[in-house]
Design a protein around this motif. Structure first.
Motif, PDB file in Angstrom:
ATOM      1  N   ASN A   1       5.898   8.782  -1.054  1.00 46.46           N
ATOM      2  CA  ASN A   1       7.423   8.708  -0.753  1.00 46.46           C
ATOM      3  C   ASN A   1       7.981   9.475   0.369  1.00 46.46           C
ATOM      4  OD1 ASN A   1      10.672   9.051  -1.216  1.00 46.46           O
ATOM      5  ND2 ASN A   1      10.127   7.350  -2.497  1.00 46.46           N
TER       6      ASN A   1
ATOM      7  N   LYS B   1       0.860  -1.264   0.072  1.00 40.96           N
ATOM      8  CA  LYS B   1       0.215   0.015  -0.007  1.00 40.96           C
ATOM      9  C   LYS B   1       0.927   1.323   0.035  1.00 40.96           C
ATOM     10  CE  LYS B   1      -2.489  -1.049   3.315  1.00 40.96           C
ATOM     11  NZ  LYS B   1      -3.526  -1.272   4.676  1.00 40.96           N
ATOM     12  N   ARG B   2       1.973   1.300   0.511  1.00 43.00           N
ATOM     13  CA  ARG B   2       2.862   2.145   0.564  1.00 43.00           C
ATOM     14  C   ARG B   2       3.972   2.332  -0.508  1.00 43.00           C
ATOM     15  NH1 ARG B   2       0.240   1.446   4.890  1.00 43.00           N
ATOM     16  NH2 ARG B   2      -0.559   3.111   6.455  1.00 43.00           N
ATOM     17  N   ASN B   3       3.901   1.323  -1.359  1.00 37.07           N
ATOM     18  CA  ASN B   3       4.795   1.374  -2.394  1.00 37.07           C
ATOM     19  C   ASN B   3       6.263   1.003  -2.281  1.00 37.07           C
ATOM     20  OD1 ASN B   3       4.737   1.685  -5.353  1.00 37.07           O
ATOM     21  ND2 ASN B   3       5.156   3.680  -5.542  1.00 37.07           N
ATOM     22  N   TYR B   4       6.224   0.128  -1.119  1.00 34.36           N
ATOM     23  CA  TYR B   4       7.699  -0.438  -0.921  1.00 34.36           C
ATOM     24  C   TYR B   4       7.876  -1.571  -1.727  1.00 34.36           C
ATOM     25  CZ  TYR B   4       8.090   2.404   3.491  1.00 34.36           C
ATOM     26  OH  TYR B   4       8.005   3.483   4.192  1.00 34.36           O
ATOM     27  N   LYS B   5       9.330  -1.856  -2.255  1.00 35.69           N
ATOM     28  CA  LYS B   5       9.453  -3.170  -2.676  1.00 35.69           C
ATOM     29  C   LYS B   5      10.581  -3.955  -1.639  1.00 35.69           C
ATOM     30  CE  LYS B   5       8.679  -2.183  -7.616  1.00 35.69           C
ATOM     31  NZ  LYS B   5       9.402  -2.221  -8.674  1.00 35.69           N
TER      32      LYS B   5
ATOM     33  N   GLN C   1      11.404   2.255  -1.350  1.00 34.88           N
ATOM     34  CA  GLN C   1      10.337   2.797  -1.562  1.00 34.88           C
ATOM     35  C   GLN C   1      10.332   3.707  -2.738  1.00 34.88           C
ATOM     36  OE1 GLN C   1       8.807   6.053   1.149  1.00 34.88           O
ATOM     37  NE2 GLN C   1       6.673   5.314   0.998  1.00 34.88           N
ATOM     38  N   GLU C   2       9.478   3.021  -3.965  1.00 40.49           N
ATOM     39  CA  GLU C   2       9.158   3.735  -5.095  1.00 40.49           C
ATOM     40  C   GLU C   2       9.064   5.081  -5.024  1.00 40.49           C
ATOM     41  OE1 GLU C   2      10.038   2.028  -8.122  1.00 40.49           O
ATOM     42  OE2 GLU C   2      11.240   0.982  -6.589  1.00 40.49           O
TER      43      GLU C   2
ATOM     44  N   GLY D   1       6.698   8.530  -5.749  1.00 38.75           N
ATOM     45  CA  GLY D   1       5.367   8.663  -5.618  1.00 38.75           C
ATOM     46  C   GLY D   1       4.732   9.518  -4.593  1.00 38.75           C
TER      47      GLY D   1
END
Length: 615
Positions: A492, A453-457, A486-487, A489
């Motif tokens: 971020n 949900k928070r755009n972490y990989k 974290q990507e 966006g």
């Protein structure tokens, strides 16, 4: 050929009572009168070669060596010149008095005259000039010589380099430090004119001089006015229109510090004014104000409180609550000590007089961009959280065990220096291991969708892993094999821009989606990096002279979604992340801040330890 010193004094000068010399004015009068008196009442000849063996003997006396700071250095230096006096010569006593004048003015720098042997020198000078037992004259002159020399070395070192090496006081201090060696230490004794040397090393930059003026004003205030304690009001807080018996004392305090009956601005730009002239003329005192009883918290007092809150870094809401009362009740001695501590910091580091540079002042939570000494822009920042008061004990336990579980948090922003080389648009956040193990691990364990949900990989070596397939319970948070990114966006943690400068601590300035923090008065909320309130405005300042880039192009690049786009700056701009809790601003107003990292406390302890050796 033997060197003979002849000095003359008049009866009138003796009656000045040199043993009780109390200030520079007395020294000035003595020198002027000594030079202007043609007919001496007392005249004595002293053979300086008779003083040499007394100087030699002094360095063999253990108790005397303990009195001086540079015993070994001075002994080597005097031995190299066969113990000939340096400061007691045919200029006596004018040169000795001139040197003592600098020592006695040490309080203007937040220093103490006693550190430079002023009481002992006063007594010796008085005894020498009054006459007495000639058998002890050479010994007294020798003592004066060595005490003056030790005081000169110490005084010159303090003014040129500071009392302490800041890196010994604070392990987080990584700003430039001026190095000095034996040659620099001995320079004042080898100077052709010692008085000119001491005069030339007086700090002259505006930042230092303005804080000196403020320090003197607070000393004058302490001497001339009472500083009564203000009791807590019956109610939790006072708002506009309330009535309270503590308001007369509040009004009196605001008159002393300049917020009441005056403007926020000093009458002359760059000049400090602690008490406004109308207030001085009116001559209110606490007795008269208290006799007025309860007064109404009216709009004039509200505006004055807001001025007070602003220059103390409090929430500027015009409400008198516990924090405002607590600050009002700080003793004037505490403020005087605080200014002296910051003068010491100013001696450690002098900002450039010319060119462009950036200063982030940690306790002020503010960034200032300066060009040729003029403030060009300023904005709020957020800095690292302070360590807990139990950090030292916790860190000692961690060192003994080396268990990552016991490693205490340290998110304080260090004091560092660098140059901005580039900034990155739409940056990727490489999550530090400490944040991953202390925060992300537990959030992912609680909610399997948290990271997505928070755009972490999540990476295992170089491969992306689906966080929802990981059994987090099977891993120790402090030794798990995963890395997190974290990507770019909307959410971020670095926002849309990351400003880069070379340093050893992975510290940088960056945008942030957490704009709520800038509404707070205390903004020590980050993990160590510096979040800035207006990144586009800051980027515009840094971009000056960089071709092809402007704010419009930056915004278009961000909106395009380009990942980690670097923008290299044509002009490198120096950055100082510093720690100052007292200074005088561009309008001549004294600014005072909380010691959020307890660095003032540490420096005050060092000063107290140093002072004890002279008691």
């Amino acid at each position: 050929m033997r060197s003979v010193l002849r000095f003359r004094i008049t009866t009138g000068i003796v009656l000045l009572g040199l043993v009780s010399l109390a200030g520079c004015d007395m020294l000035d009068k003595y020198i002027d009168r000594a030079e202007a008196t043609p007919d001496p009442v007392v005249q004595r000849d002293i053979d300086l070669e008779d003083v040499q063996p007394q100087v030699r003997k002094l360095f063999a006396i253990g108790s005397f060596r303990n009195e001086i700071v540079h015993a070994d250095t001075l002994q080597r230096h005097y031995r190299s010149r066969d113990y000939r006096p340096i400061l007691i010569h045919d200029g006596f006593p004018s040169q000795a008095l001139g040197i003592m004048r600098f020592f006695m003015d040490a309080e203007a720098h937040g220093l103490q005259p006693e550190w430079y042997h002023v009481p002992a020198l006063q007594q010796l000078l008085d005894e020498v000039l009054r006459g007495g037992d000639d058998g002890l004259l050479d010994e007294k002159l020798a003592r004066m010589e060595v005490l003056l020399a030790d005081g000169v070395l110490l005084y010159a070192r303090h003014l040129r380099f500071g009392m302490f090496d800041p890196r010994r006081i604070d392990r987080a201090y990584h700003l430039p430090v001026t190095q000095y060696g034996l040659r620099e230490l001995l320079e004042p004794l080898e100077a052709t004119n010692v008085l000119a040397f001491l005069r030339n090393i007086q700090p002259s930059n505006g930042r230092y001089r303005k804080l000196q003026q403020a320090l003197q004003s607070y000393r004058d205030m302490r001497r001339e006015y009472r500083w009564p304690s203000i009791p807590m009001p019956a109610q939790d807080k006072l708002e506009a229109g309330d009535t309270s018996s503590v308001l007369p004392l509040v009004a009196y305090r605001l008159m002393l510090t300049g917020e009441l009956f005056g403007s926020l601005h000093a009458p002359v730009p760059g000049a400090f004014q602690a008490v406004d002239l109308p207030a001085l003329a009116f001559r209110f005192d606490s007795t008269r104000l208290t006799s007025m009883g309860a007064i109404v918290y009216d709009s004039m007092l509200v505006r004055s409180i807001m001025r007070y809150q602003e220059r103390h870094g409090l929430l500027v809401d015009g409400i008198i609550g516990s924090r405002t009362i607590g600050r009002l009740n700080r003793s004037i001695d505490a403020y005087i000590d605080q200014m002296g501590i910051n003068l010491e910091r100013f001696r450690w580091l002098r900002y450039p007089d010319q060119g462009r540079y950036i200063v982030v002042n940690i306790p002020d939570y503010r960034l200032r961009a300066v060009n040729d000494g003029e403030l060009e822009t300023t904005m709020k920042v957020c800095v690292g959280e302070p360590k807990s008061r139990w950090y030292a004990g916790a860190y000692a336990r961690y060192q003994r065990t080396r268990s990552k579980r016991l490693e205490p948090k340290n998110h304080e922003t260090p004091q560092i220096h660098g140059e901005f080389t580039h900034f990155i648009l739409n940056p990727i956040w490489h999550v530090p291991g400490s944040i991953a193990s202390r925060e992300l691990y537990f959030s992912a364990r609680k909610d399997s969708n948290y990271l997505a949900k928070r755009n972490y990989k999540v990476y295992l070596r170089d491969s992306v892993v689906d966080a929802r397939t990981i059994d987090w319970d099977a891993h120790n948070p402090f030794s798990m094999p995963y890395k997190f990114k974290q990507e770019p966006g909307r959410g971020n943690a670095l926002g849309a821009i990351k400003f880069m400068f070379k340093n050893d601590f992975s510290i940088y300035l960056h945008d942030t989606p957490q704009q709520w923090a800038f509404k707070r008065s205390v903004r020590a909320v980050s993990h160590g990096c510096v979040r800035i309130e207006e990144p586009m405005h800051f980027a515009k300042f840094l971009l000056e002279g960089t071709p092809k880039w402007d704010v419009g192009m930056i915004q278009r690049t961000i909106w395009s979604g380009a990942r980690s786009k670097p923008v290299f700056l044509h002009q490198k701009t120096p950055l100082y992340i510093d720690y100052c809790t007292a200074w005088v601003d561009e309008d001549g107003i004294v600014q005072l801040r909380d010691d959020i990292y307890r660095k003032d406390e540490a420096l005050q302890r060092a000063i107290t330890r140093f002072d004890k050796r002279f008691q």
